[in-house]
Design an enzyme around this catalytic site. Structure first.
Site, PDB file in Angstrom:
ATOM      1  N   GLU A  71       0.822  -1.209   0.000  1.00 16.64           N
ATOM      2  CA  GLU A  71       0.000   0.000   0.000  1.00 16.64           C
ATOM      3  C   GLU A  71       0.858   1.262   0.000  1.00 16.64           C
ATOM      4  O   GLU A  71       0.609   2.201  -0.750  1.00 16.64           O
ATOM      5  CB  GLU A  71      -0.919   0.049   1.230  1.00 16.64           C
ATOM      6  CG  GLU A  71      -1.849  -1.125   1.364  1.00 16.64           C
ATOM      7  CD  GLU A  71      -1.298  -2.230   2.264  1.00 16.64           C
ATOM      8  OE1 GLU A  71      -0.136  -2.662   2.068  1.00 16.64           O
ATOM      9  OE2 GLU A  71      -2.036  -2.677   3.158  1.00 16.64           O
ATOM     10  N   CYS A  99      -2.673  -2.634   7.473  1.00 11.96           N
ATOM     11  CA  CYS A  99      -2.234  -2.558   8.860  1.00 11.96           C
ATOM     12  C   CYS A  99      -2.339  -1.109   9.347  1.00 11.96           C
ATOM     13  O   CYS A  99      -2.723  -0.217   8.586  1.00 11.96           O
ATOM     14  CB  CYS A  99      -0.790  -3.048   8.968  1.00 11.96           C
ATOM     15  SG  CYS A  99       0.416  -1.933   8.177  1.00 11.96           S
ATOM     16  N   CYS A 102      -0.176   1.386   7.238  1.00 13.91           N
ATOM     17  CA  CYS A 102      -0.764   1.640   5.926  1.00 13.91           C
ATOM     18  C   CYS A 102      -2.069   2.414   6.047  1.00 13.91           C
ATOM     19  O   CYS A 102      -2.361   3.277   5.224  1.00 13.91           O
ATOM     20  CB  CYS A 102      -0.960   0.326   5.186  1.00 13.91           C
ATOM     21  SG  CYS A 102       0.615  -0.464   4.779  1.00 13.91           S
TER      22      CYS A 102
END
Length: 164
Positions: A71, A99, A102
């Site tokens: 990402e 996560c 990101c």
């Protein structure tokens, strides 16, 4: 590059339009494995929803960079391509729920929408474990669409970890 139009079944009006882009993200995920990385791939789509601005796959092992998530790399490349840090109108399509790192980058980049495949119950920050992306205390909250080709996205990860 334009996302190819692919037929889908069974019909799902919320998720169908993102399946072709998710297949591109899955192609990126396959590239991550070559570098010894967890197979996660991402693409950033332009506001038209079909033009790919940038793509990325996990490169932490290959680059030694702890921020080398799919990402982050896709967002960086899209910003470079547009010449803007604000990716307003854009959609991030990623094979695994982002996560916390990101999710923070997603909020900061101002993408309009996050589309992901597999949930991450251990570290997901777009609705599973946390919901950083839609936290009302933050100044930007993109739309989140989960479960696009979820089984395929999860299978890629399961197959990878079974060999480890």
């Amino acid at each position: 590059m334009t996302v190819p139009d692919t037929p889908s079944s069974p019909p799902d009006p919320v998720r169908d339009r993102w399946r072709a882009a998710m297949r591109l993200a899955l192609d990126q995920a396959a590239l991550a494995v070559r570098g010894g990385d967890v197979p996660v791939g991402a693409v950033v789509l332009a506001p038209d929803g079909t033009t790919v601005l940038a793509s990325g796959h996990n490169e932490r092992e290959a680059s030694g960079d702890p921020t080398g998530h799919a990402e982050i790399l896709a967002i960086r490349r899209a910003a470079e391509k547009t010449g803007e840090w604000r990716l307003t109108g854009c959609t991030l399509v990623v094979t695994l729920e982002p996560c916390t790192m990101c999710a923070g980058a997603i909020v900061q980049s101002r993408v309009d929408r996050v589309v992901y495949g597999a949930r991450d119950d251990k570290a997901g920050a777009a609705g599973s474990l946390w919901d950083v992306v839609r936290d009302r205390r933050l100044n930007h909250r993109p739309e989140v669409i989960e479960g696009v080709l979820a089984d395929e996205c999860a299978r890629v990860l399961t197959d990878f970890f079974r060999t480890r």
